[in-house]
Design a protein around this motif. Structure first.
Motif, mmCIF file in Angstrom:
data_model
loop_
_atom_site.group_PDB
_atom_site.id
_atom_site.type_symbol
_atom_site.label_atom_id
_atom_site.label_comp_id
_atom_site.label_asym_id
_atom_site.label_seq_id
_atom_site.Cartn_x
_atom_site.Cartn_y
_atom_site.Cartn_z
ATOM 1 N N UNK A 114 0.882 -1.117 0.082
ATOM 2 C CA UNK A 114 -0.312 0.079 -0.044
ATOM 3 C C UNK A 114 0.749 1.366 0.128
ATOM 4 N N UNK A 115 2.152 1.031 0.570
ATOM 5 C CA UNK A 115 3.088 2.325 0.585
ATOM 6 C C UNK A 115 3.342 3.098 -0.598
ATOM 7 N N UNK A 116 3.259 2.001 -1.806
ATOM 8 C CA UNK A 116 3.897 2.380 -2.840
ATOM 9 C C UNK A 116 2.713 2.264 -4.055
ATOM 10 N N UNK A 117 1.846 1.404 -3.925
ATOM 11 C CA UNK A 117 0.658 1.218 -4.769
ATOM 12 C C UNK A 117 -0.752 1.359 -4.150
ATOM 13 N N UNK A 118 -0.734 2.279 -3.364
ATOM 14 C CA UNK A 118 -2.216 2.632 -2.658
ATOM 15 C C UNK A 118 -3.278 2.923 -3.691
ATOM 16 N N UNK A 119 -3.187 3.657 -4.678
ATOM 17 C CA UNK A 119 -4.211 3.792 -5.654
ATOM 18 C C UNK A 119 -4.487 2.469 -6.206
ATOM 19 N N UNK A 120 -3.601 1.776 -6.787
ATOM 20 C CA UNK A 120 -3.952 0.333 -7.414
ATOM 21 C C UNK A 120 -4.899 -0.395 -6.533
ATOM 22 N N UNK A 121 -4.178 -0.708 -5.360
ATOM 23 C CA UNK A 121 -4.850 -1.220 -4.190
ATOM 24 C C UNK A 121 -6.149 -0.897 -4.127
ATOM 25 N N UNK A 122 -6.471 0.342 -3.775
ATOM 26 C CA UNK A 122 -7.682 1.014 -3.386
ATOM 27 C C UNK A 122 -8.885 0.812 -4.444
ATOM 28 N N UNK A 123 -8.227 0.714 -5.979
ATOM 29 C CA UNK A 123 -9.112 0.522 -6.980
ATOM 30 C C UNK A 123 -9.509 -0.805 -7.028
ATOM 31 N N UNK A 124 -8.722 -1.927 -6.692
ATOM 32 C CA UNK A 124 -9.201 -3.081 -6.617
ATOM 33 C C UNK A 124 -9.880 -3.491 -5.540
ATOM 34 N N UNK A 125 -10.049 -2.779 -4.205
ATOM 35 C CA UNK A 125 -11.048 -2.883 -3.152
ATOM 36 C C UNK A 125 -12.069 -2.317 -3.730
ATOM 37 N N UNK A 126 -12.188 -1.180 -4.355
ATOM 38 C CA UNK A 126 -13.545 -0.963 -4.755
ATOM 39 C C UNK A 126 -13.968 -1.639 -5.861
ATOM 40 N N UNK A 127 -13.459 -2.390 -6.503
ATOM 41 C CA UNK A 127 -13.899 -3.464 -7.546
ATOM 42 C C UNK A 127 -14.595 -4.253 -6.915
ATOM 43 N N UNK A 128 -14.037 -5.040 -5.723
ATOM 44 C CA UNK A 128 -14.594 -6.046 -4.890
ATOM 45 C C UNK A 128 -15.548 -5.578 -3.941
ATOM 46 N N UNK A 129 -15.862 -4.198 -3.824
ATOM 47 C CA UNK A 129 -16.652 -3.514 -2.895
ATOM 48 C C UNK A 129 -16.393 -4.005 -1.541
ATOM 49 N N UNK A 130 -15.251 -3.700 -1.203
ATOM 50 C CA UNK A 130 -14.524 -3.940 0.183
ATOM 51 C C UNK A 130 -13.975 -2.668 0.656
ATOM 52 N N UNK A 131 -14.306 -2.346 1.781
ATOM 53 C CA UNK A 131 -13.812 -0.903 2.392
ATOM 54 C C UNK A 131 -12.748 -0.917 2.860
ATOM 55 N N UNK A 132 -12.031 -2.138 3.496
ATOM 56 C CA UNK A 132 -10.773 -2.156 3.803
ATOM 57 C C UNK A 132 -10.050 -3.489 3.533
ATOM 58 N N UNK A 133 -8.859 -3.664 3.625
ATOM 59 C CA UNK A 133 -8.156 -4.881 3.605
ATOM 60 C C UNK A 133 -8.502 -5.877 4.453
#
Length: 172
Positions: A128-147
């Motif tokens: 998340x430190x380096x890819x936060x936008x990518x990971x947040x986008x994937x979380x949104x796709x999965x409709x999950x608010x947190x890791x």
């Protein structure tokens, strides 16, 4: 709105596969609804019965598009020992149950979802430190608010995606 629902019901076999899990089918239906400007959200809840060990709770789902607003009710039985935790977790579950009922999905949802492992969680949090936008986008796709809410399978998908991006960026 009824035409949209009817169209999705009639064409569900064209955008889902027989190997899709119940969760995948639900996500595909939600995506189709969004494409047609239909939103589903849990508007409110009411405790109908409060028993010694369990309570009956009525959730009100608001379905709306540009022209109409419709409300549906779903009742759930929740344990009293961790009532508020179950209540919060039920908001997403109620929407899933509404979709299963409305679109007559025959696959049963996996109630024994294996949660994210500690290793997966720490790996994703580190990335998340380096890819936060990518990971947040994937979380949104999965409709999950947190890791922490990820299942083991979802976490595995994100890790595979991150590792795939890492290899692609080295090629350039």
């Amino acid at each position: 709105m009824e035409k949209i629902f009817k169209n999705i019901k009639e064409n569900i076999s064209y955008f889902t596969n027989e190997n899709d899990s119940c969760e995948t089918i639900i996500n595909k239906i939600v995506k189709k609804l969004k494409e047609n400007n239909v939103t589903l959200e849990v508007g409110d809840y009411e405790i109908l019965e409060f028993g010694e060990n369990f309570s009956k709770v009525n959730f009100k789902i608001k379905i709306q598009n540009l022209e109409n607003i419709k409300e549906e009710n779903i009742d759930l039985i929740l344990p009293n020992n961790s009532f508020y935790d179950c209540l919060v977790k039920s908001f997403k579950r109620v929407t899933e149950l509404y979709i299963i009922k409305t679109f007559k999905i025959e696959k049963s949802p996996n109630t024994e979802k294996e949660g994210i492992t500690d290793k997966q969680r720490s790996f994703i949090e580190d990335k998340m430190k380096y890819n936060s936008q990518v990971i947040e986008k994937e979380l949104d796709k999965m409709q999950v608010s947190s890791i922490k809410e990820l299942t083991k399978a979802q976490a595995s998908q994100i890790i595979t995606f991150i590792q795939g991006n890492k290899h692609r960026s080295k090629e350039f």
